[in-house]
Write an enzyme that holds these catalytic residues in place. Structure first.
Site, PDB file in Angstrom:
ATOM      1  N   HIS A 182       4.372   1.010 -15.653  1.00 42.31           N
ATOM      2  CA  HIS A 182       3.007   3.133 -15.637  1.00 42.31           C
ATOM      3  C   HIS A 182       4.160   3.649 -14.229  1.00 42.31           C
ATOM      4  O   HIS A 182       4.766   3.156 -13.180  1.00 42.31           O
ATOM      5  CB  HIS A 182       2.224   2.251 -15.425  1.00 42.31           C
ATOM      6  N   SER A 194       3.414  -8.539 -13.939  1.00 45.01           N
ATOM      7  CA  SER A 194       4.219  -7.215 -14.703  1.00 45.01           C
ATOM      8  C   SER A 194       4.054  -8.566 -16.134  1.00 45.01           C
ATOM      9  O   SER A 194       4.634  -8.850 -16.546  1.00 45.01           O
ATOM     10  CB  SER A 194       5.526  -7.004 -13.867  1.00 45.01           C
ATOM     11  N   LYS A 197       7.375 -13.043 -10.933  1.00 45.95           N
ATOM     12  CA  LYS A 197       6.517 -12.886 -11.091  1.00 45.95           C
ATOM     13  C   LYS A 197       6.009 -13.650 -12.322  1.00 45.95           C
ATOM     14  O   LYS A 197       4.077 -13.691 -11.747  1.00 45.95           O
ATOM     15  CB  LYS A 197       6.449 -11.556 -12.247  1.00 45.95           C
ATOM     16  N   TYR A 228      13.480 -10.813 -10.811  1.00 52.02           N
ATOM     17  CA  TYR A 228      11.919  -9.599 -10.834  1.00 52.02           C
ATOM     18  C   TYR A 228      10.975 -10.993 -12.147  1.00 52.02           C
ATOM     19  O   TYR A 228       9.590 -10.826 -11.257  1.00 52.02           O
ATOM     20  CB  TYR A 228      12.445  -8.606 -10.875  1.00 52.02           C
ATOM     21  N   ASP A 284       3.174  -9.140   7.177  1.00 47.66           N
ATOM     22  CA  ASP A 284       4.154  -9.735   6.369  1.00 47.66           C
ATOM     23  C   ASP A 284       4.202 -10.757   4.775  1.00 47.66           C
ATOM     24  O   ASP A 284       3.400 -11.879   5.851  1.00 47.66           O
ATOM     25  CB  ASP A 284       5.765 -10.353   6.590  1.00 47.66           C
ATOM     26  N   LEU A 285       3.890 -10.561   3.587  1.00 45.53           N
ATOM     27  CA  LEU A 285       4.660 -11.103   2.449  1.00 45.53           C
ATOM     28  C   LEU A 285       5.199 -12.001   3.125  1.00 45.53           C
ATOM     29  O   LEU A 285       5.160 -13.512   2.433  1.00 45.53           O
ATOM     30  CB  LEU A 285       4.420 -10.947   1.248  1.00 45.53           C
ATOM     31  N   ILE A 311       1.317  -1.089  -0.010  1.00 49.76           N
ATOM     32  CA  ILE A 311      -0.106  -0.244  -0.009  1.00 49.76           C
ATOM     33  C   ILE A 311       1.198   1.192   0.085  1.00 49.76           C
ATOM     34  O   ILE A 311       0.585   2.155  -0.610  1.00 49.76           O
ATOM     35  CB  ILE A 311      -0.637  -0.017   1.144  1.00 49.76           C
ATOM     36  N   GLU A 340       7.601  -7.890 -17.695  1.00 51.80           N
ATOM     37  CA  GLU A 340       8.509  -8.290 -17.045  1.00 51.80           C
ATOM     38  C   GLU A 340       8.830  -9.551 -17.173  1.00 51.80           C
ATOM     39  O   GLU A 340      10.130 -10.205 -17.830  1.00 51.80           O
ATOM     40  CB  GLU A 340       9.618  -7.924 -16.163  1.00 51.80           C
TER      41      GLU A 340
END
Length: 334
Positions: A183, A129, A157, A153, A62-63, A9, A131
């Protein structure tokens, strides 16, 4: 009142999404890690009068900790969950690949498992993403283009994306993935190339900086405005059926184009100030990303409102204000 839970957030997307949901009358809950310092700068302006009942609340979680996620879902029972939390810097993911996999990849698994185990009926949004396309198999890229990630990364994803599909098909969870192309906004972190450019250019204009060091100037990206893209996230969770959508502008520009536009607004020749630095090259480069968002435009009735030139101007105007304040402070000290 509908409840939305957002991981990440305090990031760029999290702050714009929070603004959007508050305007739509949601109660918004954000998960933040317990740490020695809190970076809530992007959402501080969204807090209402402290004497009123706030519609924005921050929760510790926490993730990296599945028990905290399960506890939050069990007590909160949100209607919508937006999983934006990640180690989100592509170049940095080469330096800390294990941490990137742990948070960006396994973090999604922990959240999906928490939804399954608690029986939470929330609709789930996964931040996928562009990516993931990496070494692109075709241009433009659609929802059916094969993935070929070129960074830890991107690989993390891809893992998260297919997990989201798997939990949707295996357990009937209303789970969507937004394959968002680049973005940007004035709230973009200063280590990301677009903000790095606008921040440096405005400081150079006012004599606060002499050089800007960058990596590959020929990389091409499909750049949109973060405020437009978060609307697509919300629209996905309002649909009749869960699905995956490419969100993009359909235009591509190179880093050189971004430099031309940014320095042009300030009437400076960027070639006098920009130098290439090998440190900013990726071990494996992604040369071009260009998205075809026709599915989202048709099914979600979404389209971007801010174009490339407007986006760059928005960022330059913001950073010029910052540079002027910095200059005033410097002059005052002298």
């Amino acid at each position: 009142m509908r409840k939305a839970l957002i991981t990440g957030i305090t990031g760029q997307d999290g702050s714009y999404l929070t603004e959007l949901l508050l305007k739509k009358g949601y109660e918004v809950y954000g998960i933040i890690r317990r740490s020695s310092s809190f970076n809530t700068e992007r959402i501080n302006h969204l807090y209402k009068d402290p004497h009123e009942k706030p519609n924005l609340k921050l929760l510790y979680g926490d993730l990296n900790d599945s028990s905290s996620l399960a506890e939050i879902l069990h007590s909160l029972k949100p209607n919508e969950i937006y999983n934006l939390g990640a180690q989100s810097h592509v170049r940095v993911s080469f330096d800390i690949p294990e941490y990137t996999g742990e948070i960006t990849g396994m973090g999604t698994l922990r959240m999906l498992e928490a939804i399954r185990r608690t029986g939470c009926k929330a609709r789930f949004y996964q931040a996928s993403s562009s990516e993931m396309f990496g070494k692109v198999a075709e241009t433009p890229q659609t929802e059916k283009t094969p993935f070929y990630p070129r960074s830890p990364y991107g690989a993390a994803k891809v893992f998260s994306h297919w997990l989201t599909v798997n939990y949707r098909e295996s357990y009937g969870i209303f789970a969507c993935s937004g394959i968002l192309f680049n973005h940007e906004s004035p709230r973009r972190g200063e280590t990301f190339v677009t903000r790095k450019i606008t921040r440096a250019a405005t400081r150079i204009k006012l004599g606060l900086q002499n050089k800007l060091y960058l990596g590959n100037l020929d990389a091409k990206r499909d750049w949109g405005y973060a405020g437009d893209f978060v609307e697509a996230m919300w629209l996905m969770l309002q649909a009749d059926k869960p699905d995956d959508f490419v969100i993009s502008t359909g235009e591509t520009h190179s880093i050189k184009d971004f430099l031309d536009e940014t320095f042009g607004l300030l009437d400076i020749d960027w070639k006098k100030y920009v130098e290439k630095d090998p440190r900013y090259y990726r071990p494996a480069e992604v040369d071009i990303l260009l998205g075809d968002s026709s599915k989202a435009r048709k099914k979600l009735k979404w389209k971007p409102k801010v174009n490339f030139k407007q986006l760059v101007k928005m960022m330059v105007d913001n950073d010029l204000d910052l540079a002027k304040k910095e200059k005033l402070l410097q002059d005052h000290r002298q």
